[in-house]
Motif scaffolding. Structure first.
Motif, PDB file in Angstrom:
ATOM      1  N   SER A 113       5.242   5.682   1.577  1.00 53.48           N
ATOM      2  CA  SER A 113       4.588   6.971   1.381  1.00 53.48           C
ATOM      3  C   SER A 113       5.445   7.842   0.477  1.00 53.48           C
ATOM      4  O   SER A 113       6.662   7.642   0.370  1.00 53.48           O
ATOM      5  CB  SER A 113       4.333   7.677   2.710  1.00 53.48           C
ATOM      6  N   ALA A 114       4.783   8.787  -0.168  1.00 49.41           N
ATOM      7  CA  ALA A 114       5.474   9.709  -1.064  1.00 49.41           C
ATOM      8  C   ALA A 114       4.628  10.962  -1.228  1.00 49.41           C
ATOM      9  O   ALA A 114       3.451  10.987  -0.867  1.00 49.41           O
ATOM     10  CB  ALA A 114       5.717   9.054  -2.419  1.00 49.41           C
ATOM     11  N   GLY A 115       5.256  11.994  -1.797  1.00 48.46           N
ATOM     12  CA  GLY A 115       4.558  13.243  -2.040  1.00 48.46           C
ATOM     13  C   GLY A 115       4.613  13.621  -3.508  1.00 48.46           C
ATOM     14  O   GLY A 115       5.484  13.185  -4.255  1.00 48.46           O
TER      15      GLY A 115
ATOM     16  N   ILE B 226       0.841  -1.197   0.000  1.00 46.40           N
ATOM     17  CA  ILE B 226       0.000   0.000   0.000  1.00 46.40           C
ATOM     18  C   ILE B 226       0.876   1.247   0.000  1.00 46.40           C
ATOM     19  O   ILE B 226       1.906   1.304   0.665  1.00 46.40           O
ATOM     20  CB  ILE B 226      -1.018   0.007   1.163  1.00 46.40           C
ATOM     21  N   LEU B 227       0.434   2.228  -0.766  1.00 43.82           N
ATOM     22  CA  LEU B 227       1.171   3.470  -0.938  1.00 43.82           C
ATOM     23  C   LEU B 227       0.280   4.636  -0.534  1.00 43.82           C
ATOM     24  O   LEU B 227      -0.846   4.746  -1.013  1.00 43.82           O
ATOM     25  CB  LEU B 227       1.587   3.615  -2.408  1.00 43.82           C
ATOM     26  N   PHE B 228       0.788   5.478   0.357  1.00 43.73           N
ATOM     27  CA  PHE B 228       0.078   6.673   0.799  1.00 43.73           C
ATOM     28  C   PHE B 228       0.709   7.887   0.131  1.00 43.73           C
ATOM     29  O   PHE B 228       1.936   8.039   0.160  1.00 43.73           O
ATOM     30  CB  PHE B 228       0.152   6.826   2.325  1.00 43.73           C
ATOM     31  N   ILE B 229      -0.132   8.743  -0.451  1.00 45.02           N
ATOM     32  CA  ILE B 229       0.350   9.920  -1.161  1.00 45.02           C
ATOM     33  C   ILE B 229      -0.338  11.173  -0.637  1.00 45.02           C
ATOM     34  O   ILE B 229      -1.562  11.203  -0.484  1.00 45.02           O
ATOM     35  CB  ILE B 229       0.088   9.795  -2.676  1.00 45.02           C
TER      36      ILE B 229
ATOM     37  N   LEU C 156       7.212  11.124  -5.245  1.00 48.44           N
ATOM     38  CA  LEU C 156       6.590   9.972  -5.885  1.00 48.44           C
ATOM     39  C   LEU C 156       7.308   9.619  -7.175  1.00 48.44           C
ATOM     40  O   LEU C 156       7.646  10.495  -7.973  1.00 48.44           O
ATOM     41  CB  LEU C 156       5.117  10.276  -6.180  1.00 48.44           C
ATOM     42  N   SER C 157       7.518   8.327  -7.392  1.00 49.70           N
ATOM     43  CA  SER C 157       8.140   7.851  -8.625  1.00 49.70           C
ATOM     44  C   SER C 157       7.248   6.804  -9.279  1.00 49.70           C
ATOM     45  O   SER C 157       6.369   6.219  -8.630  1.00 49.70           O
ATOM     46  CB  SER C 157       9.508   7.233  -8.328  1.00 49.70           C
TER      47      SER C 157
ATOM     48  N   GLN D  93      -2.736  12.959 -13.810  1.00 49.62           N
ATOM     49  CA  GLN D  93      -2.101  13.825 -14.811  1.00 49.62           C
ATOM     50  C   GLN D  93      -0.624  13.490 -14.992  1.00 49.62           C
ATOM     51  O   GLN D  93      -0.126  13.421 -16.108  1.00 49.62           O
ATOM     52  CB  GLN D  93      -2.254  15.303 -14.424  1.00 49.62           C
ATOM     53  N   GLY D  94       0.078  13.297 -13.900  1.00 50.94           N
ATOM     54  CA  GLY D  94       1.515  13.094 -13.972  1.00 50.94           C
ATOM     55  C   GLY D  94       1.975  11.665 -14.177  1.00 50.94           C
ATOM     56  O   GLY D  94       3.087  11.427 -14.636  1.00 50.94           O
TER      57      GLY D  94
END
Length: 106
Positions: free
Chosen positions: A32-34, A4-7, A43-44, A67-68
């Protein structure tokens, strides 16, 4: 193992709290990432590929993610938790929100 990834935006308060809350849960790996250029952990595409489920804090994060990183998220489960940017890292109320909302998607 469920990844699981939290952004969130800057990966300083909300998403690292989510990662910390679920990091020690059996059968779960959490990251987690921003999304912002100045995020603690940016985030990658590798983060997205790794994740089975992606949790974003706000609808704006979901839009920016699409979008990204559209090619990477098109077949991913992305869940908006609707958590506003008003909590400190490991805020007790924020922890309770994560514990109440996230498990139903796992």
């Amino acid at each position: 193992m469920t990844n699981i990834l939290f952004i969130c935006s800057r990966n300083k308060l909300r998403s690292p709290t989510g990662e910390a809350v679920f990091a020690s849960e059996p059968g779960i790996a959490a990251r987690s990432a921003g999304l912002a250029p100045d995020a603690e952990v940016r985030l990658s595409s590798e983060d997205i590929e790794w994740a089975d489920i992606i949790f974003v804090m706000e609808n704006s994060h979901k839009r920016k993610l699409q979008q990204g990183f559209n090619n990477w998220v098109k077949n991913k489960k992305v869940v908006c938790l609707g958590i506003p940017d008003k909590y400190d890292f490991m805020d007790a109320e924020l922890i309770e929100i994560f514990k109440a909302c996230v498990p139903k998607y796992l």
